[in-house]
Design an enzyme around this catalytic site. Sequence first.
Site, short mmCIF file in Angstrom:
data_model
loop_
_atom_site.label_atom_id
_atom_site.label_comp_id
_atom_site.label_asym_id
_atom_site.label_seq_id
_atom_site.Cartn_x
_atom_site.Cartn_y
_atom_site.Cartn_z
N GLY A 103 39.01 38.94 40.00
CA GLY A 103 39.76 38.44 38.85
C GLY A 103 39.68 39.35 37.63
O GLY A 103 40.05 38.96 36.53
N SER A 113 40.72 41.46 43.56
CA SER A 113 41.94 42.08 43.02
C SER A 113 42.75 42.84 44.07
O SER A 113 43.36 43.86 43.77
CB SER A 113 41.60 43.01 41.84
N LYS A 151 41.78 28.93 44.60
CA LYS A 151 40.81 28.44 43.61
C LYS A 151 41.34 27.13 43.01
O LYS A 151 41.96 26.35 43.74
CB LYS A 151 40.53 29.52 42.57
N GLU A 177 33.13 40.51 48.87
CA GLU A 177 33.74 40.34 47.56
C GLU A 177 32.79 40.82 46.47
O GLU A 177 31.94 40.05 46.01
CB GLU A 177 34.07 38.86 47.33
#
Length: 250
Positions: A172, A212, A11, A166
């Site tokens: 996150g 995660s 990111k 995802e």
Amino acid sequence: MRKAIIAGNWKMNKTPSETTEFVRELLPLAENAECDVVICVPAICIPAAVEAAKGSNVKVGAQNVHFKDSGAYTGELSAAMLKDAGVEYVIVGHSERRQYFNESDETVNLRAQAAFKAGLTPIICVGESKEQREKGYTKALLEYQTNIALEGFEAQDVAKLVIAYEPVWAIGTGLTATDEQANEGIGIIRRAIENKFGKEASDKVRIQYGGSMKPSNVKGLMAQSEIDGGLIGGASLKAEDFSKVIHYGK
Ligand code: 13P
């Protein structure tokens, strides 16, 4: 038998110098990995990553690509530019791009096509939000996003792509999908591909889980029948953590 593929998605983290340092630290740790290993770095870090990873088993990916070949699109990068810089993979349709930069299912499809035509492997992200899951729309949403992202592709090309499941609520947040939820989501995507492109494509396409994923949960996730790898955010930022993830079998 599909070869596992684990990709880091940094990111908006790390400078070019930090990239060089990271790759130098990662290479000896990644050397004997049994899976394909990719780091998707910020565009400005691509030359540093390519240079430091040269000749190794660590491949470099980008985090986005524009769908036009060239032209008046200030701030954007074409697939040919990425390819020429030594990039091999590119993330397309990440939920953060969809959410913060208004990327639509249609442009995700165009980006995936542009990347593939230029010889890059797109890592196409799909996934439901918390609200969509709670309302019971997960299956419909995953089928829709998958179908539209793959529109215009030939079955033999779909077999070469990478898809990342995802779930947005697991990104996150520290909340990981359970092994079963992740496996189920990926199963839905694989069946959608089978329906549209046939069994050979759906047997060959690699589908990662992202959200995660980290050293403490990678083993259980990777043991699931449908899960072919991971797209790793937070746990890809430290070479030591990322190395533990790519050695999930150990
Ligand atoms: P985290 O691993 O930080 O949850 O991020 C997942 C992700 O978005 C990878 O693309």
